[in-house]
Motif scaffolding. Sequence first.
Motif, PDB file in Angstrom:
ATOM      1  N   ILE A  88      54.776  60.454  42.153  1.00 14.49           N
ATOM      2  CA  ILE A  88      55.344  61.374  41.198  1.00 14.49           C
ATOM      3  C   ILE A  88      55.295  61.118  39.798  1.00 14.49           C
ATOM      4  N   ILE A  89      54.623  61.766  38.851  1.00 16.25           N
ATOM      5  CA  ILE A  89      54.288  61.416  37.471  1.00 16.25           C
ATOM      6  C   ILE A  89      55.253  62.293  36.491  1.00 16.25           C
ATOM      7  N   ASN A  90      55.953  61.313  35.783  1.00 15.86           N
ATOM      8  CA  ASN A  90      56.804  61.942  34.783  1.00 15.86           C
ATOM      9  C   ASN A  90      56.377  61.834  33.342  1.00 15.86           C
ATOM     10  N   VAL A  91      55.882  63.084  32.661  1.00 18.87           N
ATOM     11  CA  VAL A  91      55.405  62.680  31.261  1.00 18.87           C
ATOM     12  C   VAL A  91      56.544  63.465  30.396  1.00 18.87           C
ATOM     13  N   PRO A  92      57.107  62.516  29.516  1.00 17.76           N
ATOM     14  CA  PRO A  92      58.112  63.109  28.506  1.00 17.76           C
ATOM     15  C   PRO A  92      57.590  64.089  27.491  1.00 17.76           C
ATOM     16  N   VAL A  93      56.324  64.060  27.110  1.00 17.73           N
ATOM     17  CA  VAL A  93      55.772  65.018  26.142  1.00 17.73           C
ATOM     18  C   VAL A  93      54.422  65.536  26.831  1.00 17.73           C
ATOM     19  N   GLY A  94      54.449  66.871  26.644  1.00 18.21           N
ATOM     20  CA  GLY A  94      53.171  67.636  27.470  1.00 18.21           C
ATOM     21  C   GLY A  94      51.851  67.462  26.627  1.00 18.21           C
ATOM     22  N   LEU A  95      51.174  66.285  27.180  1.00 20.71           N
ATOM     23  CA  LEU A  95      49.827  66.415  26.570  1.00 20.71           C
ATOM     24  C   LEU A  95      48.850  65.976  27.757  1.00 20.71           C
ATOM     25  N   LEU A  96      47.506  65.721  27.387  1.00 21.83           N
ATOM     26  CA  LEU A  96      46.484  65.153  28.383  1.00 21.83           C
ATOM     27  C   LEU A  96      47.084  63.695  28.910  1.00 21.83           C
ATOM     28  N   THR A  97      46.849  63.951  30.245  1.00 21.34           N
ATOM     29  CA  THR A  97      47.433  62.579  31.016  1.00 21.34           C
ATOM     30  C   THR A  97      46.135  62.264  31.869  1.00 21.34           C
ATOM     31  N   THR A  98      45.426  61.394  31.524  1.00 21.64           N
ATOM     32  CA  THR A  98      44.635  60.668  32.861  1.00 21.64           C
ATOM     33  C   THR A  98      44.973  59.351  33.439  1.00 21.64           C
ATOM     34  N   LEU A  99      45.178  59.388  34.865  1.00 23.67           N
ATOM     35  CA  LEU A  99      45.560  58.080  35.431  1.00 23.67           C
ATOM     36  C   LEU A  99      44.479  57.731  36.259  1.00 23.67           C
ATOM     37  N   THR A 100      43.800  56.544  36.437  1.00 23.96           N
ATOM     38  CA  THR A 100      42.881  56.306  37.310  1.00 23.96           C
ATOM     39  C   THR A 100      43.496  55.225  38.572  1.00 23.96           C
ATOM     40  N   PHE A 101      43.820  55.503  39.688  1.00 25.94           N
ATOM     41  CA  PHE A 101      44.354  54.600  40.616  1.00 25.94           C
ATOM     42  C   PHE A 101      43.278  53.871  41.330  1.00 25.94           C
ATOM     43  N   THR A 102      43.554  52.552  41.475  1.00 27.70           N
ATOM     44  CA  THR A 102      42.547  51.840  42.689  1.00 27.70           C
ATOM     45  C   THR A 102      43.414  50.988  43.517  1.00 27.70           C
ATOM     46  N   VAL A 103      43.034  50.942  44.819  1.00 28.93           N
ATOM     47  CA  VAL A 103      43.677  50.135  45.575  1.00 28.93           C
ATOM     48  C   VAL A 103      43.163  48.862  45.803  1.00 28.93           C
ATOM     49  N   PHE A 104      43.804  47.792  45.815  1.00 31.12           N
ATOM     50  CA  PHE A 104      43.122  46.394  46.089  1.00 31.12           C
ATOM     51  C   PHE A 104      43.828  46.037  47.503  1.00 31.12           C
ATOM     52  N   LYS A 105      43.095  45.107  48.047  1.00 30.47           N
ATOM     53  CA  LYS A 105      43.555  44.552  49.225  1.00 30.47           C
ATOM     54  C   LYS A 105      43.320  42.988  49.168  1.00 30.47           C
ATOM     55  N   THR A 150      47.578  46.779  47.230  1.00 29.62           N
ATOM     56  CA  THR A 150      48.208  46.907  46.041  1.00 29.62           C
ATOM     57  C   THR A 150      47.568  48.021  45.181  1.00 29.62           C
ATOM     58  N   VAL A 151      48.312  49.140  44.838  1.00 30.87           N
ATOM     59  CA  VAL A 151      47.726  50.333  43.965  1.00 30.87           C
ATOM     60  C   VAL A 151      48.183  50.097  42.600  1.00 30.87           C
ATOM     61  N   GLN A 152      47.300  50.110  41.762  1.00 28.15           N
ATOM     62  CA  GLN A 152      47.129  49.732  40.347  1.00 28.15           C
ATOM     63  C   GLN A 152      46.467  50.844  39.542  1.00 28.15           C
ATOM     64  N   ILE A 153      47.187  51.013  38.392  1.00 28.12           N
ATOM     65  CA  ILE A 153      46.390  51.930  37.322  1.00 28.12           C
ATOM     66  C   ILE A 153      45.412  51.394  36.598  1.00 28.12           C
ATOM     67  N   THR A 154      44.224  51.405  36.848  1.00 26.61           N
ATOM     68  CA  THR A 154      43.120  50.746  36.159  1.00 26.61           C
ATOM     69  C   THR A 154      42.436  51.184  35.027  1.00 26.61           C
ATOM     70  N   ASN A 155      42.637  52.604  34.757  1.00 26.28           N
ATOM     71  CA  ASN A 155      42.106  53.221  33.734  1.00 26.28           C
ATOM     72  C   ASN A 155      43.151  54.109  33.266  1.00 26.28           C
TER      73      ASN A 155
END
Length: 178
Positions: A88-105, A150-155
Amino acid sequence: MIQENQNCLRECESEKKQCYEECYVVKKPCPCGPMPGKALLKCARGSVGPLPLIAAGVLLPTSYPVGSITIDTRELCNPTVLLNFNFIINVPVGLLTTLTFTVFKCCNGCTNPVGESFTFSEILPAGLATTSFSFQICDCSNCCGCETYTVQITNATLLGAGVSVSAQMTAIAVENIC
């Protein structure tokens, strides 16, 4: 009356026997089908945020861990782990949001990426906006012990500060007995 009840009981027993034979004798599994094995299920939650403003093209100084899940596959023969991530991604101001998720083991002290990275990119409406994003990864590499994913935001590109992400994670590990 007693005789009727005994006849009825015999008929019921006969029906049970027939049903048992149908289910377990006639409809037994095909010898070429997979044999059932052990399975494990683990669930976890995580979150990160509020995140700072991150301009497009700016490299993150560090990745942002969203959450992790640990599963012990030592008792499984040739395990495969299916990982499911729901955000669930919460954005307080409506703008372009780009998130890259990477899973590490992490297994036996080593940390490696698992599968590909997944990117969420959306222009959200002005004001507080909430949206969801999900993906799955299947990990077939063997590890003798506990595996921590572990899931991380990498970019990221966040044209407004205050974005937060919450996650629900599940890991299902099953034996591959072939």
